[in-house]
Design an enzyme around this catalytic site. Sequence first.
Site, mmCIF file in Angstrom:
data_model
loop_
_atom_site.group_PDB
_atom_site.id
_atom_site.type_symbol
_atom_site.label_atom_id
_atom_site.label_comp_id
_atom_site.label_asym_id
_atom_site.label_seq_id
_atom_site.Cartn_x
_atom_site.Cartn_y
_atom_site.Cartn_z
ATOM 1 N N ASP A 238 0.707 -0.891 0.043
ATOM 2 C CA ASP A 238 -0.299 0.063 0.161
ATOM 3 C C ASP A 238 1.118 1.676 -0.283
ATOM 4 O OD1 ASP A 238 -2.777 1.961 0.213
ATOM 5 O OD2 ASP A 238 -3.097 0.127 1.963
ATOM 6 N N GLY A 264 4.387 1.720 -1.842
ATOM 7 C CA GLY A 264 3.887 2.226 -3.872
ATOM 8 C C GLY A 264 2.925 1.908 -4.172
ATOM 9 N N PHE A 266 -0.329 1.385 -6.473
ATOM 10 C CA PHE A 266 -0.096 0.737 -7.456
ATOM 11 C C PHE A 266 -0.315 0.365 -9.219
ATOM 12 C CE2 PHE A 266 -3.924 0.542 -5.010
ATOM 13 C CZ PHE A 266 -4.666 1.748 -5.818
ATOM 14 N N HIS A 284 -13.410 -1.109 -7.302
ATOM 15 C CA HIS A 284 -14.604 -0.476 -7.388
ATOM 16 C C HIS A 284 -14.837 1.674 -6.845
ATOM 17 C CE1 HIS A 284 -16.038 -0.012 -2.785
ATOM 18 N NE2 HIS A 284 -14.202 0.120 -2.845
#
Length: 375
Positions: A238, A264, A266, A284
Amino acid sequence: MSIPLSNRLELIMASATVPPLPLLRALGWFRDGLAALHRRLVPGHVALLELNMTGFLTQAINAAAELGIADELRDGPRQPAELARALGVNEDGLRRLMRLLISFDIFTQRRNGAYALNGIAQALRSDGDVTLRDVFLFFGSEFHRGHWTHLADAVRTGHSVGPALDGMPFFEYAAAHRDIGDMFDRAMTSISTLSTEPQLAAYDFGRFETLVDVGGGHGSLLTEILDRTAAARGIIFDLPEVVAELPEQIAKLGLTERLSVQGGSFFESVPKGGDAYILKHIIHDWSDAEAERILRTVRTAMEPDACVLIIDIVLPGHRRPHAGKFIDLEMLVNATGRERSAQEFRDLLARSGFTLTRTVHTAAPDSILEARPTR
């Protein structure tokens, strides 16, 4: 995101031993049917006014959470005057608040007049095994309410109002304003913890040797998986500011040898070497273009025989109340994302280089979509 009252039964039952999914569905259909029958039997304006009152109730629960009423009652019943003194509030105001909450079976009052916890009120304790206190604190906060007053604007434009109100996208705002960010993180951890047991009951995570939790937050799901699977290893990935304190927590759990942390984005890269990549409540939050970018980043890190596990709500085709229909509007107001149907997920995965292999429904509102790189 926010959890509607219509899904209270599933969430309460899912937080303990998980009942069979067909039983939960049958109970849900029965409950929804009774509610629909009531709305059709009373005059339309009465039904609409009753629905409007649920907003008042939500704010009353938020007030109870903010005041810490459940924590003050953890050691036993207390008379109104005594409780008001302990909380530092006006006794008459407290009585009026508790009168409403008790009428909805949130707290109880003994024959001698003392207030006490009951099964529902236990979930407002900050130290409860299952707590929704932080959920109500965030979704009842002035920050969140202020955004939802602009729902009509979001519907007019089809675009989130959050970035315009805050001057930046929500996750950037949360990172820059840690009071909001911390409140949001705690709320999401509570919701995530509530759905963990149904997910573990529905899907065998133990068949993977190495799991990478992409956007794993505080790691509640992955630590629970490793606690129940002696041989598995995991990586929580994360943003650096989100995972900064996780190594210390992992050490306290005795999982240092099996669970590592990497920081980091994504959108740029994710750790390599995983047998399964978990994306829980991530896709979502983003538009199709952004979600595709995330999935392609994951696809780049994966070996050909690895899989991705998307844990999200799959919108149903029926017209009954469902958590996803509420949360979809939350996405419209505050984020660029949306809830998706099964076909929308299938199409998104195909564009991102994946083939959907199966969908596993759980006793919580979430489903687990398993996909593998398209060969």
